[in-house]
Design a protein around this motif. Structure first.
Motif, PDB file in Angstrom:
ATOM      1  N   LEU B  39       0.851  -1.186   0.000  1.00 26.78           N
ATOM      2  CA  LEU B  39       0.000   0.000   0.000  1.00 26.78           C
ATOM      3  C   LEU B  39       0.889   1.238   0.000  1.00 26.78           C
ATOM      4  CD1 LEU B  39      -2.749  -1.162   2.493  1.00 26.78           C
ATOM      5  CD2 LEU B  39      -3.094  -0.575   0.088  1.00 26.78           C
ATOM      6  N   GLU B  43      -1.786   5.767   2.167  1.00 26.80           N
ATOM      7  CA  GLU B  43      -2.769   4.856   2.784  1.00 26.80           C
ATOM      8  C   GLU B  43      -2.325   4.352   4.157  1.00 26.80           C
ATOM      9  OE1 GLU B  43      -5.708   3.802   1.638  1.00 26.80           O
ATOM     10  OE2 GLU B  43      -5.653   3.477  -0.543  1.00 26.80           O
ATOM     11  N   ARG B 233     -10.290   8.471   6.085  1.00 25.83           N
ATOM     12  CA  ARG B 233      -9.773   7.202   5.562  1.00 25.83           C
ATOM     13  C   ARG B 233      -9.832   6.189   6.699  1.00 25.83           C
ATOM     14  NH1 ARG B 233      -6.127   8.415   1.180  1.00 25.83           N
ATOM     15  NH2 ARG B 233      -5.127  10.424   1.449  1.00 25.83           N
TER      16      ARG B 233
END
Lengths: 314, 314
Positions: B39, B43, B233
């Motif tokens: 990732l 992220e 997120r």
């Protein structure tokens, strides 16, 4: 020579002049190591209003256009809306009557259309709308109605290690669905108005449900409050376009050391819209007076911008 | 050889074993380019509870110790507190009687001691307290009561391009006053409980005033809400130590791809404290059951940590 200059100028869509100079001058002060006003990257916080500052806001806020479209979609499940204001006016495409209902009508519609989904569902609904619906006057996607000079300013700040935040009266989750792709601003740097969300454990796992209750209004006095809550630092640079940004500019100015306060003044009836003191959407009155008195940067859209929208370069 | 290993091991205070392996394994999965679970840095969000996860929380939350001290300072202006609970108990150093008042007594004291200052004044008050007052049992500054293995974990994650956030039931502005120096976590990555603030224009410029009204409780179901509100997120990694962190761990786990859920289990009565299911402060019961059922990482403080507090290395 001219082409070379344009291609390497990070602010190519800005005409040469005092407005553009004020931006260059500020960034240079902050980034020049050993200079009296040098500030390290972690201090380089820049905040931008969205509606009327980064994209257009006429004939009315684009998020309101989204909400009005949602009323029509949701009306299948709400037959009572056909006889109930402000929904009746919306369903009859009578925008004038709807707007006559003032802030209460707008809030009723926003809450009715922005709640009762999970956060994931809402994001998908916004993405679907923003990539398909078009502006009534220009026929462009709403995400094309962004200001090319401001996109360049964002990129210029990013290249100089500024972190840019959106601080908007618009909905935080409405914006987060698309601003990263369009502005290069990640979700954690988006501050906006919000409704409450509620954690719920469902059979397939946990969700956050959007509930029809105001959590935070990120406008006027709410902007410094939101900045302090989300960032916990005072910005070096703030850009707005209306009296709703006035307190954010004052809060930014009150910090020590180099500060930049900017206003986009909508002066271009031909390429965009011209409005200020008498406009319902994006009224610019007190903040304009203070900007002039204090020599803040006021962008004269007609004179300072070579290009307004990205497509003009096509 | 042994010395060399210790000096280059980013998790030197963690004993070798499955707990330490689970951390290494997760970080390696996420950072290995070309791997199935790679990732990108943006992220890599990791969230940490604070009380009982990054620093101790016994005999009661350190922020409560701050509030009790503030009651004494402020009592000069509040003669009525001498006869009014819960303040009376605090002024008489009768902590048992104060705690018998339960959550209401605690909230009354928190609100009375955390409001009616500007945000700047409050920060100065916290800084003054945290750099001078000492823990009743160890005689150490409260900021020395942080867990050395967790400091190493934070640094290890930072070195691997994770952004670490604090997501704590503690006060956001109480924490922001000192966590950057102690944990290397900047103010914009601190999420916590808050009271309302209000923008006010004074003669010397704008201030934000802290007002005695709850804005947000960042605990239990509030933690996923706070994560979604502030970050937008879902985290890849979440670390907590109590049932107050349960929903944050569930929310983290429900994301796709590699996830790490960790709990600090207080098992070391000798070096720190030992408590779980029956503790009023930091109760760990349901989350412990779920962690064991789902093979989340449970840190056994006594067995997994070579060192608990930084000063043990002195």
């Amino acid at each position: 020579m001219r082409i070379q200059k344009a291609s390497t100028d990070p602010l190519a869509s800005w005409h040469e002049g005092p407005t553009k100079d004020s931006i260059h001058h500020f960034v240079t002060r902050v980034k020049t190591q050993g200079g009296a006003d040098y500030l390290p990257p972690f201090e380089r916080i820049a905040v931008f209003d969205n509606d009327g500052t980064l994209w257009s806001e006429k004939p009315y806020y684009f998020q309101l256009a989204f909400a009005l479209d949602r009323v029509k979609v949701l009306s299948a499940d709400h037959p009572e809306w056909r006889e109930q204001q402000p929904f009746k006016a919306v369903l009859e495409d009578n925008i004038e009557e709807f707007l006559a209902g003032g802030m209460k009508a707008i809030l009723d519609v926003l809450i009715a259309t922005h709640a009762d989904t999970t956060t994931n569902e809402f994001e998908a609904i916004v993405c679907d709308w923003i990539t398909s619906r078009r502006h009534p006057k220009t026929g462009r996607l709403y995400t094309e109605m962004v200001y090319q000079p401001m996109l360049e300013l964002l990129r210029y700040l990013h290249a100089n290690d500024f972190r840019t935040y959106i601080v908007s009266g618009g909905g935080i989750e409405f914006m987060r669905a698309w601003v990263e792709e369009i502005y290069g601003i990640p979700p954690e740097q988006v501050i906006g108005s919000s409704i409450e969300t509620k954690f719920e454990m469902r059979d397939r796992g946990p969700v956050l449900v959007r509930i029809p209750q105001i959590d935070f209004v990120d406008d006027n006095e709410g902007k410094p409050v939101g900045i302090n809550k989300f960032i916990g630092r005072r910005p070096l640079l703030a850009f707005g376009n209306s009296d709703g940004d006035h307190q954010m500019l004052q809060w930014t100015e009150a910090g020590e050391g180099p500060r930049f306060m900017g206003l986009v003044h909508h002066t271009d009836a031909e390429r965009e819209w011209a409005y200020d003191r008498d406009s319902l959407v994006g009224r610019l009155d007190k903040a304009l007076d203070e900007a002039r008195a204090k020599d803040w940067t006021v962008v004269d859209m007609r004179r300072d911008w070579r290009v307004v929208f990205p497509w003009e370069n096509e």
